[in-house]
Design a protein around this motif. Structure first.
Motif, PDB file in Angstrom:
ATOM      1  N   LEU A  39       0.812  -1.215   0.000  1.00  0.00           N
ATOM      2  CA  LEU A  39       0.000   0.000   0.000  1.00  0.00           C
ATOM      3  C   LEU A  39       0.849   1.270   0.000  1.00  0.00           C
ATOM      4  O   LEU A  39       0.553   2.226  -0.717  1.00  0.00           O
ATOM      5  N   GLY A  40       1.899   1.267   0.784  1.00  0.00           N
ATOM      6  CA  GLY A  40       2.769   2.445   0.843  1.00  0.00           C
ATOM      7  C   GLY A  40       3.348   2.764  -0.523  1.00  0.00           C
ATOM      8  O   GLY A  40       3.294   3.903  -0.989  1.00  0.00           O
ATOM      9  N   ALA A  80     -13.041  -5.595   8.555  1.00  0.00           N
ATOM     10  CA  ALA A  80     -12.366  -4.311   8.356  1.00  0.00           C
ATOM     11  C   ALA A  80     -12.787  -3.706   7.028  1.00  0.00           C
ATOM     12  O   ALA A  80     -13.001  -4.421   6.053  1.00  0.00           O
ATOM     13  N   PRO A  81     -12.908  -2.379   6.994  1.00  0.00           N
ATOM     14  CA  PRO A  81     -13.351  -1.738   5.753  1.00  0.00           C
ATOM     15  C   PRO A  81     -12.327  -1.934   4.638  1.00  0.00           C
ATOM     16  O   PRO A  81     -11.125  -1.949   4.889  1.00  0.00           O
ATOM     17  N   PHE A 109     -10.014  -1.108   1.340  1.00  0.00           N
ATOM     18  CA  PHE A 109      -9.424   0.028   0.641  1.00  0.00           C
ATOM     19  C   PHE A 109     -10.003   0.057  -0.767  1.00  0.00           C
ATOM     20  O   PHE A 109     -10.012  -0.958  -1.457  1.00  0.00           O
ATOM     21  N   GLN A 160      -7.238  10.306  -5.349  1.00  0.00           N
ATOM     22  CA  GLN A 160      -6.932  11.396  -4.453  1.00  0.00           C
ATOM     23  C   GLN A 160      -5.463  11.760  -4.468  1.00  0.00           C
ATOM     24  O   GLN A 160      -5.094  12.873  -4.181  1.00  0.00           O
ATOM     25  N   TRP A 161      -4.642  10.788  -4.775  1.00  0.00           N
ATOM     26  CA  TRP A 161      -3.234  11.079  -4.614  1.00  0.00           C
ATOM     27  C   TRP A 161      -2.399  11.116  -5.864  1.00  0.00           C
ATOM     28  O   TRP A 161      -1.223  10.838  -5.831  1.00  0.00           O
ATOM     29  N   GLU A 203      -0.640  -6.429   7.659  1.00  0.00           N
ATOM     30  CA  GLU A 203      -0.531  -6.013   6.263  1.00  0.00           C
ATOM     31  C   GLU A 203       0.751  -6.527   5.617  1.00  0.00           C
ATOM     32  O   GLU A 203       0.846  -6.590   4.394  1.00  0.00           O
ATOM     33  N   LEU A 249       3.484   5.014   5.763  1.00  0.00           N
ATOM     34  CA  LEU A 249       2.141   5.216   5.225  1.00  0.00           C
ATOM     35  C   LEU A 249       1.303   3.937   5.227  1.00  0.00           C
ATOM     36  O   LEU A 249       0.128   3.951   5.585  1.00  0.00           O
ATOM     37  N   GLY A 250       1.924   2.835   4.850  1.00  0.00           N
ATOM     38  CA  GLY A 250       1.182   1.573   4.829  1.00  0.00           C
ATOM     39  C   GLY A 250       0.646   1.217   6.208  1.00  0.00           C
ATOM     40  O   GLY A 250      -0.535   0.889   6.373  1.00  0.00           O
ATOM     41  N   GLN A 251       1.497   1.299   7.213  1.00  0.00           N
ATOM     42  CA  GLN A 251       1.042   0.955   8.567  1.00  0.00           C
ATOM     43  C   GLN A 251      -0.006   1.953   9.053  1.00  0.00           C
ATOM     44  O   GLN A 251      -0.958   1.567   9.736  1.00  0.00           O
ATOM     45  N   MET A 292      -2.192   3.544   7.277  1.00  0.00           N
ATOM     46  CA  MET A 292      -3.464   3.257   6.603  1.00  0.00           C
ATOM     47  C   MET A 292      -4.114   2.000   7.176  1.00  0.00           C
ATOM     48  O   MET A 292      -5.323   1.941   7.360  1.00  0.00           O
ATOM     49  N   HIS A 293      -3.301   0.995   7.430  1.00  0.00           N
ATOM     50  CA  HIS A 293      -3.880  -0.240   7.954  1.00  0.00           C
ATOM     51  C   HIS A 293      -4.339  -0.077   9.398  1.00  0.00           C
ATOM     52  O   HIS A 293      -5.254  -0.756   9.845  1.00  0.00           O
ATOM     53  N   ARG A 333      -7.917   1.065   9.250  1.00  0.00           N
ATOM     54  CA  ARG A 333      -8.886  -0.012   8.979  1.00  0.00           C
ATOM     55  C   ARG A 333      -9.294  -0.739  10.245  1.00  0.00           C
ATOM     56  O   ARG A 333     -10.379  -1.271  10.347  1.00  0.00           O
ATOM     57  N   ARG A 334      -8.373  -0.812  11.187  1.00  0.00           N
ATOM     58  CA  ARG A 334      -8.635  -1.647  12.364  1.00  0.00           C
ATOM     59  C   ARG A 334      -9.359  -0.895  13.482  1.00  0.00           C
ATOM     60  O   ARG A 334      -9.754  -1.497  14.464  1.00  0.00           O
ATOM     61  N   ASP A 371      -2.805  14.215   2.532  1.00  0.00           N
ATOM     62  CA  ASP A 371      -3.568  14.842   3.595  1.00  0.00           C
ATOM     63  C   ASP A 371      -3.933  13.733   4.578  1.00  0.00           C
ATOM     64  O   ASP A 371      -4.791  12.889   4.295  1.00  0.00           O
ATOM     65  N   ALA A 394      -7.530  13.328   5.561  1.00  0.00           N
ATOM     66  CA  ALA A 394      -8.365  12.740   4.525  1.00  0.00           C
ATOM     67  C   ALA A 394      -8.181  11.228   4.499  1.00  0.00           C
ATOM     68  O   ALA A 394      -9.143  10.461   4.383  1.00  0.00           O
ATOM     69  N   LEU A 395      -6.941  10.793   4.603  1.00  0.00           N
ATOM     70  CA  LEU A 395      -6.693   9.355   4.609  1.00  0.00           C
ATOM     71  C   LEU A 395      -7.357   8.688   5.809  1.00  0.00           C
ATOM     72  O   LEU A 395      -8.008   7.652   5.691  1.00  0.00           O
ATOM     73  N   GLN A 451     -11.149   8.500   5.443  1.00  0.00           N
ATOM     74  CA  GLN A 451     -11.692   7.558   4.487  1.00  0.00           C
ATOM     75  C   GLN A 451     -11.516   6.115   4.904  1.00  0.00           C
ATOM     76  O   GLN A 451     -12.281   5.261   4.527  1.00  0.00           O
ATOM     77  N   TRP A 452     -10.495   5.845   5.696  1.00  0.00           N
ATOM     78  CA  TRP A 452     -10.220   4.444   5.950  1.00  0.00           C
ATOM     79  C   TRP A 452     -10.403   3.970   7.366  1.00  0.00           C
ATOM     80  O   TRP A 452      -9.769   3.042   7.792  1.00  0.00           O
ATOM     81  N   ILE A 502     -18.118  11.895   3.746  1.00  0.00           N
ATOM     82  CA  ILE A 502     -17.990  12.502   2.434  1.00  0.00           C
ATOM     83  C   ILE A 502     -18.067  14.019   2.549  1.00  0.00           C
ATOM     84  O   ILE A 502     -17.356  14.754   1.869  1.00  0.00           O
ATOM     85  N   LEU A 553     -14.685  15.069   3.742  1.00  0.00           N
ATOM     86  CA  LEU A 553     -13.712  15.012   2.657  1.00  0.00           C
ATOM     87  C   LEU A 553     -13.864  16.198   1.726  1.00  0.00           C
ATOM     88  O   LEU A 553     -12.880  16.799   1.290  1.00  0.00           O
ATOM     89  N   LYS A 590     -18.339   3.258  17.233  1.00  0.00           N
ATOM     90  CA  LYS A 590     -18.045   2.168  16.306  1.00  0.00           C
ATOM     91  C   LYS A 590     -17.177   1.082  16.950  1.00  0.00           C
ATOM     92  O   LYS A 590     -16.299   1.361  17.758  1.00  0.00           O
TER      93      LYS A 590
END
Ligand SMILES: Cc1ncc(C[n+]2csc(CCOP(=O)(O)OP(=O)(O)O)c2C)c(N)n1
Ligand SMILES: Cc1ncc(C[n+]2csc(CCOP(=O)(O)OP(=O)(O)O)c2C)c(N)n1
Ligand code: SF4
Ligand code: SF4
Ligand SMILES: [Mg+2]
Ligand SMILES: [Mg+2]
Lengths: 347, 614, 614, 347
Positions: free
Chosen positions: A116-117, A164-165, A167, A175-176, C281, D116-118, D120-121, D124-125, D168, D171-172, D175-176, D284, D287, D310
């Protein structure tokens, strides 16, 4: 345009190549795997457009999807790299030779989990590159674990439920920085072809998220990436047609229902609206459309966004036009005078 | 009278100690980010310009501002430029460490300090020169904001007076440092410098023995950092693609490279870049770019340090197995983990040679001087393409970030070696090729580049099992043949890598083996061993891994061989043990230092003498 | 007459070869994903239930469907369960490989094949039994969709007839395999099985010598995969947090663990989980979770294989230096890079022991049987907490994914060892603590867990330099003291790790040293060496790194010591060389196999004999 | 509530602790660094709310920002991990002990580049965790290179210009999956306090992007993360007030201008609108608001999104309430009978 007269004339494209010259080795994926359809579309499109195979470079990560570059364009160099990190490899290669047509094929596990990164940072750079995700919601090659694109509530073959939602890779790309963003379905031959051809004509980064069912591990009831589910829930935003630049055809379009996007190379993507006014618009419109579709439980396909002329990484870096990798020594090793000058400065 | 010279012993104060000329160590203790770098450089260059060998080492903390920092300038008529433990002249600018700094000094050392600190109270066996910086700075620097910086230049003047550094040289060094564009700043600083000098001249009586005298040992030489030298090497190697991620002490290698590229590698006609540099999102991406670019024909490189190299592990295995050229600099710092990121070590030798899972070995070039940084940077690109594999260049923080005297670099005499790449014409001639076939007996196959206009050019690169034709294969024979060829290729490199520097002394029973910056301490230690203990030693400095066969001979020719290195685990020794027989290994001894500072001669001498049982 | 028995030599056909009882190898050649696993398991279990030692090995390709796969069942009255190169009974179900499979057989082997393939044309020195699968399957399986799968069960019946496997045992094995819930499927398959048996009984004349006869060598034993055994070990070790990422051949270790946890580790009262399993991940995140959890007091673990272990490099260095418990399974496959992901190797030994940049060493446990997988999984958690460091458990694909006969696992007799953790009450009593102080002389400090309700509980964990109190430090002494303590801690483990299995033979001059699954080939090879060459050998199987001092003694006690391992570079030997003296090393020899298949006895015997110059 | 009578009574909070007990060791960051202000706010908020320091665990990656956990809450356990990978470490720790209050402080380099990957994940959690990014647009600790949050056109101290679009992080997060998303400015004491307190009361993942200028490398003209720039361009969406659950105060609010968000623990976040109707709304909407602000060149601060109830990761995993790490042996090692059963199955 082939000038050699062969005893039994075979069907060739505009550069005189037969379709077989666009094929790869025999697939080792499961019979019925969505990925095989994508490979077929790639073969067709490159043949149709008459692209010189050796001008193409293929890239992938690791996974069933990432195996597929071996199964198309056998006359193109290919690089099956490591899991999730293909974007960096492709970036390096494209920088080394910007004249290449770069094509990456990867999976949802490869892209949305471990990768993802790199995927996100690839967007920022707007690398001239086609990035295809063969998205089946699972890790096929490791036997069916959920990937990070699996929908909430989606069921695993062994019974697990995803919580989990997911991606949405189109939303992320949008967006990017990706300048061409589309979603398609491996079962939708015509749409996928048009999208692929437009992506091939695109100047910057083209991201295509192809829902590509895994018949072995994610094609059952309860899956939201099965053939049945996608067929039942797909909604194509528009009808697409692609007119390559070299086809000097005056296309008549009905301005009321069809819009024309001129790609960087002069090709045209004709977008005929189907329902609501769903042409590719601004990023925020596209995002909203995606969000709405998600809420409605619709698998929305089509081209979400096109920005044909935005600067690419190569523009940003102000690179020479030739491939860096093969510049002659005279252009990459400064002369004695330069060394002398630096030595003088350090004295 | 403001200097307090061994005040408790006025008799001794009368008789000055014999002068110590061109052989001392100045340490400036400041706080990080307080802007003393310019003053220190000017001081160092002043001495250098007087023809005296110098070296400058910065010991700085892992933060940006406010923590203790020590800059050490060693002047040595013998040309010793390694670290010397003893400080002879302390410039104590940091109130936080001043007490401890003074406490550590040997008797007879000099202390130049900020008067209000009253350090002269602390000991009676030192030479103290107190300087009222705050009083002096006002008149020379009307703008209050700048005073903090300009203050530093005052001590340069004081030191110049104390050590007899010629003010003309200081003047030249200072204006050179600021460059043509910052003339005004230079004037301001020069004023401060002069104020310091004048104050000292007016106020102090010289009581200590340290001073400089003109020599002629630096004529034509340059002062340069190892990272800067390596950067220049990359530029002259014709590097074309760089992917990198910042990390101390490696960042400046890339930043210097970028600077040189911008100046010298834009196309003269179009002004466009004949290179691409991308700041990647991390080290995995950086090395991924290197491999992608190397695969597509670029001369590609990255630079990092321990943590980044660890992150590259998986990719480097891919590079090894798919046989892709690429150059990776590892400017080593102290590990494990984050460790001491601003301290020096040779701690990645073994993990880098064996980086990545599975069977594999990677070549390393190990420079010990700026000249070698320059040359080996170039050699690394040639070797990477010649042998189609990632090549590591192992610097360390000491070499990379400190200032070294060097001979001007020599322009390369040989053309660039792009290795075995087949063109379309070659393919026409040959009628095809097998990517991983050992045609020439060196274990290296021929490759083609993507984009080669030929229907037989393409092959498929993969990190999974493959046969000679680069086709997917899980066959036992294909796997074993390929792995054996890779072993053969690695062995073949031994002869092609930079040969060790060997100094055999007649009759020496003891041999020393080392790499990289240990060289400086060892050179000095050998003199100490000879002079103080009558021990003659031979010395072999390795410049590359896999090791040259000369090492084998060297071991055979000596009774005991000390492997000297800057890490805890004896990694260089370990790599040697992997290669050598029990008999050879029986001769090996280990001297290790891992305190994070550059290795010094005394440590080597003392340990060797201890082990020799003397 | 449908079997063609050595047809060119009718004289020999008349005199049957002497029977070969309980000593043969069946190989089923199919295509991946064709669903033959059940048939093979039933066949293996049938033999097992008759009291005959068996093992089952799957050689499968790195894809999901359609590529050649070979499943091998070895029955051995001697209890040899390692790989045997020679196939005695080939069940040729895959048209793609049939020719090659048949070509590879030794004379006298059996071929059971699909009649239309006409394999009996190929050679005249084999026993052929053609089976018309398509004809047979129709009547027993009306549903066309299922025929592809059910077809496989026919060969089970045929093999049962050919080898005299009792059909009652097959029946039991089959119904057990399907379980109570899938009774209907079992019936269907049983029909196919019977059809095969009946067809064979009716059609064939037994001409080959291979058969089974009841023994009593498996009573009470279980059949289990190494990953399954390790999974059970984790559950009984009380694992609480798992972060993982799928990778062959490691995934099933975690998937088995999840299965057991769900069954046995939900709180009986609330039904809630006493564990947390997160599919991360990637492997960086997986091991990050392990360290975070270990730090906060969980028994945490992950499992991966080569590429994933490489990605963990940086984090593992953090674990070493911050001294955090965690268990990491490495189910080794063939590297480097992606390598042969479905083949077995011991190729990560050295890179794992030395994983990460800088100075560091990691303990490894190396099981060679399911029993040891179970026990060492438990031991690993105890050791990780006892020594506060990441502990690796090194399996390989052969052990992890293949089926092994084993003694039932013994319930742990000792309570869980949670290591040195201070509670609030302890802190009250002690009035504080220093995290990294060696209080007990074992190099292990005391720790507290986040959340401990005490104002003196907190300390700060960092991968950068620190002193005994866990405070940030760049001081040379602090760094060196800490690193020396870490060395001491590592040395201290030698005594605490599982001791080697040693078999000393009176008068044996040759010693063998190995780890893991090499054990099976070696046991058999020692018998071969004794029986065929009159060579008596001693044998020491290491179970852990750092090595026990017993190894040193073993080397001393023998003239020549062969280090036998499954990798190209002699990694086990390499690790030994790092520890040993030249004299000791002089005795070491190396036997390496790295073809990706499980090591077999003949390879060991032949290489040893060659090196012995016999 | 402190019952000990001390000779000179000191100011204590509701659990009887002095503010000094919430401080850490002396900062080693530059004087004026935005990060120091954030540390101060953390000290204040935890003191004000009377949170037991030893119930808190602090986490960070690597960078100047990631050093800061050493400079607050000295009585809390802290973990300064590796660059960019703090989210996984924190996840592991929170799973081991779900009763901890987890607080992460990291930088924009740490989060948006290598991490960034971590990051974003983590979203999700929906891990129950406070994730603060001290965002200065540069890598402070490695001396001023651009990070991936640097704005297009933003100038480096050494002259370089950033060409890639910024991530941003709000924003990330939005959304996630993050269920509390806010942006603030290290110079805005009151707003940052309110946001921090609300985050502390939040059940799930709270992401706070704090613009925190780097005085040494990114406070010059041409930077869009300098004190001057942010002061000039900041637009607070609303005025915030926080009322902790234990303060049993009837708050009177003007429904026309103020909205009340009840946090999971019963605390209340009072949001008083300033200009347009900028309450936290749907994802939304949030965003869109962010996109508009970006287009307008405004540094919009405030709370973008709150979803107080949630399910968190712990809910999804259906974990027992107690810390897993300290469950007694009897609860984590099954009995002999279970082993016997499994052995029987394998026989
Ligand atoms: C570093 C690393 N970790 C794990 C793996 C194992 N692995 C191989 S493919 C794969 C997932 C592939 O999933 P996806 O990208 O969705 O591809 P698909 O097979 O579904 O097409 C994984 C986890 C690996 N090869 N490398
Ligand atoms: C793996 C790794 N790569 C690189 C580094 C060097 N490094 C230390 S801090 C840092 C950047 C920090 O930037 P940011 O997170 O924005 O923190 P800031 O200093 O700006 O507060 C980098 C690249 C490292 N420590 N580890
Ligand atoms: S397992 Fe799934 S993804 Fe992989 S080849 Fe088969 S159908 Fe395709
Ligand atoms: S360098 Fe910048 S980010 Fe780092 S402490 Fe100084 S001001 Fe803060
Ligand atoms: Mg997938
Ligand atoms: Mg930053």
């Amino acid at each position: 345009m082939s000038t050699t007269v062969t005893p039994a004339p075979k069907k060739v494209n505009r550069i005189g190549l037969e379709v077989i010259q666009y094929k790869g080795s025999k697939t080792t994926l499961c019979a019925g795997c969505g990925h095989n359809s994508v490979s077929e579309r790639i073969v067709e499109c490159f043949y149709d457009l008459g692209i010189q195979p050796w001008s193409v470079a293929k890239f992938s990560g690791i996974g069933c999807s990432s195996k597929s570059p071996a199964y198309f364009l056998g006359l193109s160099h290919g690089f099956n790299s490591v899991h999730g990190r293909m974007p960096s490899v492709a970036t390096g290669a494209m920088l080394a030779n910007r004249t290449l047509l770069g094509l990456g094929v990867t999976g949802d596990g490869d892209t949305a989990s471990i990768g993802l990164g790199q995927f996100m940072h690839l967007q920022r750079r707007n690398l001239p590159f086609i990035y295809i995700i063969e998205n089946n919601g699972v890790y096929g090659l490791t036997k069916g674990q959920f990937s990070a694109t699996a929908d909430i509530g989606s069921k695993q073959k062994t019974g697990g439920v995803n919580e989990a939602p997911p991606f949405d890779l189109c939303a992320l790309a949008l967006q990017w920085g990706a300048t061409f963003v589309a979603r398609s379905f491996s079962g939708d031959k015509k749409q996928l072809q048009a999208i692929l051809k437009a992506a091939i004509s695109h100047k910057g980064l083209a991201v295509i998220d192809v829902i590509s069912p895994c018949v072995t591990f994610n094609d059952h009831e309860g899956s939201t990436k099965s053939y049945t589910y996608v067929r039942d829930h797909e909604e194509a935003m528009h009808e697409l047609d692609f007119v390559p630049s070299y086809e000097d055809i005056a296309v008549e379009i009905d301005e009321g229902t069809t819009r024309e996007v001129t790609m960087h190379d002069g090709s045209k993507l004709l977008i005929k609206k189907l329902a609501a006014d769903r042409y590719p618009g601004t990023k925020i419109e596209a995002l909203t459309t995606l969000q709405e579709a998600e809420t409605a439980g619709v698998v929305l396909t089509g081209v979400f966004y096109v920005e044909p002329e935005k600067d690419t990484l190569m523009d940003q870096l102000n690179m020479v036009d030739e491939p860096l990798g093969t510049l002659p020594e005279s252009r990459v090793r400064p002369g004695q005078a330069v060394l002398d000058q630096v030595m003088e400065e350090l004295r | 009278m403001s200097t307090s010279v061994l005040p408790t012993d006025s008799a001794r104060a009368a008789t000055l100690p014999p002068p110590v000329i061109n052989d001392f160590c100045i340490q400036v203790a400041t706080a990080n980010g307080s802007g003393s770098q310019t003053s220190n450089n000017v001081m160092m260059r002043g001495i250098f310009q007087m023809g005296i060998p110098v070296s400058g080492k910065n010991m700085f903390p892992s933060n940006i501002q406010g923590l203790p920092t020590w800059f050490t300038i060693r002047a040595s008529k013998h040309g010793y430029v390694g670290r010397k433990k003893e400080v002879d002249v302390l410039v104590a600018m940091n109130p936080e460490t001043a007490k401890e700094d003074v406490a550590k000094l040997d008797a007879g050392a000099v202390v130049i300090y900020d008067e209000p600190l009253g350090l002269n109270q602390q000991r009676s066996d030192l030479h103290f020169y107190p300087v009222p910086y705050d009083k002096l700075v006002g008149p020379v620097c009307p703008e209050a904001k700048l005073r903090k910086l300009v203050r530093n230049m005052i001590y340069t003047g004081v030191v110049a007076w104390v050590l007899s550094i010629e003010m003309e040289e200081i003047h030249q060094a200072l204006f050179r440092q600021f460059g043509a564009k910052k003339k005004k700043a230079a004037e301001l600083n020069w004023g401060a410098c002069q104020a310091g000098y004048d104050y000292a001249a007016k106020t102090f009586t010289k009581t200590d023995p340290f001073k400089v005298e003109r020599m002629n040992a630096t004529a034509g030489k340059i002062i340069v950092e190892g990272n800067q030298a390596a950067a220049l090497g990359c530029v002259f190697a014709g590097v074309t693609v760089i992917g990198w991620y910042p990390i101390t002490p490696s960042s400046s290698l890339i930043e210097y490279t970028i600077g040189f590229l911008k100046r010298f590698r834009n196309d003269p006609e179009t002004g466009k870049a004949t290179y691409a540099v991308v700041q990647a999102e991390d080290e995995l991406a950086a090395v991924g770019m290197v491999l992608g670019a190397g695969w597509a024909g670029a001369r590609s490189m990255t630079s990092s340090s321990g943590p980044g190299i660890s992150l590259m592990s998986e990719f480097v295995g891919l590079g090894y197995y798919t046989e892709i050229p690429g150059v990776i600099f590892d400017v080593q710092r102290v590990g494990p983990s984050t460790g001491l990121p601003t301290r020096t070590a040779q701690g990645d030798l073994m993990s880098t040679a064996l980086l990545s899972h599975g069977d594999k070995k990677h070549p390393m070039l190990i420079p010990s001087s700026p000249e070698e940084c320059f040359e080996m940077a170039m050699a690394a690109f040639d070797l990477a393409e010649r042998y189609q594999t990632p090549v590591f260049v192992m610097l360390d923080l000491d070499l990379g970030m400190n200032s070294w005297m060097a001979d001007p670099f020599k322009y390369p005499t040989k053309p660039i070696d792009r290795g075995k790449v087949l063109s379309a014409a070659d393919l026409d001639r040959l009628g095809g090729f097998a990517r991983y076939k050992d045609v020439d007996g060196d274990g290296v196959g021929y490759r083609t580049l993507a984009g080669t206009p030929h229907s037989q050019a393409a092959y498929f690169t993969r990190g999974s099992g493959h046969n000679e034709k680069a086709q997917y294969s899980e066959r036992e024979e294909d796997y074993v043949n390929n792995m054996d060829r890779l072993t053969h290729k690695f062995e073949h490199m031994r002869g092609a890598l930079p040969a060790p520097a060997v100094d055999i002394r007649q009759g020496a029973k003891i041999g020393l083996v080392a790499v990289g910056t240990s060289d400086y301490a060892i050179g000095e230690s050998r003199d100490q061993l000879r002079a103080e203990h009558g021990i003659e030693t031979s010395y072999l400095r390795l410049k590359a891994y896999p090791f040259s066969d000369e090492l084998r001979k060297f071991i055979a020719d000596h009774d005991r061989v000390y492997v000297i290195e800057q890490n805890r685990d004896g990694q260089l020794l370990g790599l040697m043990k992997l290669d050598y027989t029990g008999e050879e290994i029986s001769k090996l001894r280990s001297i290790r230092y891992y305190g994070g500072l550059p290795l010094d001669a005394r440590t080597v001498t003392a340990d060797l003498i201890r082990q020799e049982g003397k």
